[in-house]
Write a protein that holds these residues in place. Structure first.
Motif, short mmCIF file in Angstrom:
data_model
loop_
_atom_site.label_atom_id
_atom_site.label_comp_id
_atom_site.label_asym_id
_atom_site.label_seq_id
_atom_site.Cartn_x
_atom_site.Cartn_y
_atom_site.Cartn_z
N THR A 151 -89.92 29.74 -0.42
CA THR A 151 -88.82 29.86 0.21
C THR A 151 -87.54 29.04 -0.66
N PRO A 152 -87.55 27.89 -0.62
CA PRO A 152 -86.48 27.04 -1.34
C PRO A 152 -86.20 27.52 -2.84
N LEU A 153 -86.94 28.01 -3.36
CA LEU A 153 -86.89 28.54 -4.78
C LEU A 153 -86.11 29.84 -4.90
N ILE B 295 -91.47 38.53 -0.39
CA ILE B 295 -92.37 39.26 0.07
C ILE B 295 -93.65 39.56 -0.53
N ALA B 296 -94.73 39.12 0.02
CA ALA B 296 -96.18 39.32 -0.53
C ALA B 296 -97.06 40.05 0.22
N VAL B 297 -97.77 40.89 -0.33
CA VAL B 297 -98.49 41.99 0.17
C VAL B 297 -100.00 41.46 -0.16
N HIS B 298 -100.73 41.39 0.93
CA HIS B 298 -102.34 41.00 0.69
C HIS B 298 -103.17 42.02 1.59
N VAL C 181 -99.38 30.90 3.80
CA VAL C 181 -98.67 29.68 4.01
C VAL C 181 -98.08 29.03 3.20
N ILE C 182 -98.80 28.63 2.10
CA ILE C 182 -98.32 27.63 1.06
C ILE C 182 -97.23 28.45 0.19
#
Length: 215
Positions: free
Chosen positions: A54-56, A1-4, A47-48
């Motif tokens: 996700t795969p990592l 999860i990333a918060v921006h 998006v990037i």
């Protein structure tokens, strides 16, 4: 999860942006990742991140991926603080670069068990090449300076952090576990030395000389 957060709010910018004049406030070396200059900047990074992380996360776990993302961001700010010492920073691009290049460490550690390893390597190299080629575009469009030093430092940190923190590796590894452990240890030591060197560089090459200047 990333918060921006979009970097439009003056209070947020004042306290979170990496400001080279306030480099003694250590949290800025990470908090700048929460700010973005506009919606497009935010959308591209998110998006990037989803595509790369996700795969990592599935194959190496959340903790390792989070460590690389945050560590890459901090290393990016440290690199920019030395190579572009007057540049303000916002955005998570250094962390994204670290995620991108950490795939190289993942491919090395799990080379015998990953499907489509060749395609993955090609995709990483293609994305990296495309991003490097696009670096001059903002300057040509008059959108301000690009924190290329943060991008480079984040990209260099990615494989080193990946080798140091990714828990999983190939069980069919013919190279021997001792050699892989040595590579992991060498990577961890390299990261620590680079970070300590960058911190000392900020103190002795930039901060102290500025304090000694006559007002």
């Amino acid at each position: 999860i990333a918060v921006h957060c979009l970097g439009d709010e003056a209070t947020l910018r004042r306290w979170l942006v990496y400001d080279p004049r306030q480099r003694v406030q250590g949290w800025r070396f990470a908090s700048y990742m929460l700010l973005h200059s506009n919606a497009l900047h935010l959308a591209l990074n998110v998006v990037i991140q989803l595509v790369l992380a996700t795969p990592l996360e599935v194959e190496q776990g959340r903790i390792g991926v989070a460590t690389i993302y945050l560590g890459g961001g901090v290393c990016g700010a440290l690199g920019a603080s030395l190579l572009q010492p007057s540049l303000f920073l916002v955005g998570a691009s250094a962390g994204v670069y670290a995620l991108l290049t950490s795939h190289l460490a993942h491919l090395y550690l799990c080379h015998g068990e990953l499907r489509y390893a060749g395609w993955r390597l090609g995709a990483v190299l293609l994305l990296a090449s495309a991003d490097v080629a696009s670096l001059p575009i903002p300057a040509l469009l008059g959108c301000g300076r690009v924190g290329w030093a943060a991008h480079v430092a984040g990209a260099l940190a990615g494989p080193l952090l990946g080798l140091a923190v990714f828990p999983n590796q190939s069980k069919k590894d013919a190279r021997g576990r001792r050699f892989v452990r040595f590579v992991r240890l060498l990577s961890a030591i390299s990261v620590m030395l680079l970070v300590v060197g960058a911190i000392l560089g900020n103190i002795y090459l930039i901060a102290l000389p500025q304090l000694r200047k006559p007002s």
